[in-house]
Write an enzyme that holds these catalytic residues in place. Sequence first.
Site, mmCIF file in Angstrom:
data_model
loop_
_atom_site.group_PDB
_atom_site.id
_atom_site.type_symbol
_atom_site.label_atom_id
_atom_site.label_comp_id
_atom_site.label_asym_id
_atom_site.label_seq_id
_atom_site.Cartn_x
_atom_site.Cartn_y
_atom_site.Cartn_z
ATOM 1 N N LYS A 176 -28.005 -1.081 104.754
ATOM 2 C CA LYS A 176 -27.580 -2.372 105.306
ATOM 3 C C LYS A 176 -28.827 -3.226 105.524
ATOM 4 O O LYS A 176 -29.570 -3.053 106.492
ATOM 5 C CB LYS A 176 -26.844 -2.207 106.636
ATOM 6 C CG LYS A 176 -26.116 -3.514 107.049
ATOM 7 C CD LYS A 176 -25.942 -3.648 108.528
ATOM 8 C CE LYS A 176 -27.144 -4.221 109.228
ATOM 9 N NZ LYS A 176 -27.422 -5.648 108.883
ATOM 10 N N GLU A 251 -38.847 2.941 113.224
ATOM 11 C CA GLU A 251 -40.129 2.259 113.061
ATOM 12 C C GLU A 251 -39.945 0.882 113.673
ATOM 13 O O GLU A 251 -39.228 0.045 113.127
ATOM 14 C CB GLU A 251 -40.510 2.186 111.581
ATOM 15 C CG GLU A 251 -42.003 1.943 111.360
ATOM 16 C CD GLU A 251 -42.423 0.521 111.636
ATOM 17 O OE1 GLU A 251 -43.070 0.282 112.681
ATOM 18 O OE2 GLU A 251 -42.088 -0.353 110.836
ATOM 19 N N CYS A 285 -44.770 -6.213 111.697
ATOM 20 C CA CYS A 285 -44.917 -5.313 112.843
ATOM 21 C C CYS A 285 -46.369 -4.957 113.084
ATOM 22 O O CYS A 285 -46.760 -4.622 114.210
ATOM 23 C CB CYS A 285 -44.068 -4.056 112.648
ATOM 24 S SG CYS A 285 -44.493 -3.092 111.175
ATOM 25 N N GLU A 378 -44.947 -8.949 121.996
ATOM 26 C CA GLU A 378 -45.019 -9.106 120.545
ATOM 27 C C GLU A 378 -44.493 -10.493 120.191
ATOM 28 O O GLU A 378 -43.316 -10.799 120.426
ATOM 29 C CB GLU A 378 -44.188 -8.037 119.844
ATOM 30 C CG GLU A 378 -44.249 -8.136 118.329
ATOM 31 C CD GLU A 378 -43.364 -7.117 117.622
ATOM 32 O OE1 GLU A 378 -43.686 -6.751 116.480
ATOM 33 O OE2 GLU A 378 -42.350 -6.701 118.212
#
Length: 484
Positions: A176, A251, A285, A378
């Site tokens: 997906k 992750e 990331c 972040e």
Amino acid sequence: MTFFAPQTWDGAAYVGGWTPLTGTRPVVSPATGATLATVADASPADLDRAVGTARAAQADWAGRPAEERAAVLRRAAALTETHRDVLERWLADEAGSAHGKAAFEVGLVVDELHQAAATALVPYGQLLRSGRPRLSLARRRPVGVVGVISPFNFPAILSVRSVAPALALGNAVVLKPDPRTAVSGGLVLAAVLEEAGLPAGVLAVLPGGSDVGAALVEHPDVPLLSFTGSTAAGRSIGATAGRLLKRAHLELGGNNAMVVLPDVDVAAAASAGAWGSFLHQGQICMTTGRHLVHADVHDEYVEGLAASARALVAGDPASGAPLGPLIDDHQRDRVHGLVTATTDAGARLEAGGTYTDRYYAPTVLSGVRPEHPAFAQEVFGPVAPVLAFDDVDEAVELVRGSEYGLSVAVLTGDAFAGYELADRLPAGIVHVNDQTVDDEAQAPFGGVGVSGTGARFGGHDANVEAFTETQWVTVQPRVQGYPF
């Protein structure tokens, strides 16, 4: 090949072949707002059918010779390389990737397919000593159906790095992709693998929303999940997987630190810092989100970093601009909110801090403190907060002050001292004399802390561990005798 034409995707998902679904959704360019194509909008019922199809096809695929599986992946790599302009175009149009980033990502996809082909052929077990006169061995077996959920930022590589090794090791896969990047994140891969000879049903690609992702996570016939995305979503998936006793490879995000020591080549360090923070608009990331710079070189470093930021232009990738747009208005507003909150708290704006439409100017903030929002969180945008430190122990504590632990960089004139410093840094990846963004198909990739569960992608050992289960087998020449 069929995937040249945008109309290929109209209303179709890939479930044992190109299957029209009732629902559709537009593919929208983040640069122009134009509709690029229309793809299927899958439902949980479609997901259930895809899992059933994958489960039925998996045993035959796993039973085929490893060389046959490897050959499919090698052909897929060759096709991707030959038609790389197609995937590069979709990465630019759909994900807002600048030309250089798109080309780099396609190269990673090709490498990952070749690496997976080699993984199919590596030893998959070991002989064990036994106290009995018998053959005792541990071997790795495919888990069955692997569920993969991938994000928008590097959609092609972050899908293929799970899909390819899982297929190589005899699994079926239900993927997906993020609905904003359904083509570059999945449908192109399906077309390439179909052309390369992957049997029908072994791979399904279902564009869809969070309801489809939740159905994939909870499906009883999907024992293993591979998720790349935000820490918040990863927490939810991990909690559900734990309740259902499933394996989940997570992750997740990162707020990655670059430590600049006083003996460094400052101009080179500032250039590395600019690349680490501004590549793909900071939507990675591994983006360098915290610049920790020794006080002796702080001012010179900030000057060089800000000069690089001011020289970079964010624009439509079709124009050749080095940076593209942020993925949507929500992300742009979040980035700007963090920058504004940080300057309101006392940080200095050295460059950037403005935007036009979804194009956010590369931004440098100095005078930053650990509690400032753009440093503590972040950002996932082209923002470089810089904080000065006085000694190495202070820098280590600043690195350790984040709950994230994905990638750290150490820039120094003494490479071995940087290597020794890596022992003190809690991160899944440490680069000495490079910035924080890097990936190679043969290298184990993953983080610690809230950056992930410690699972790794990449390289034979990590991928075999990730996408198989261990089975202990013993064989002896006659039935063992017992006293009753």
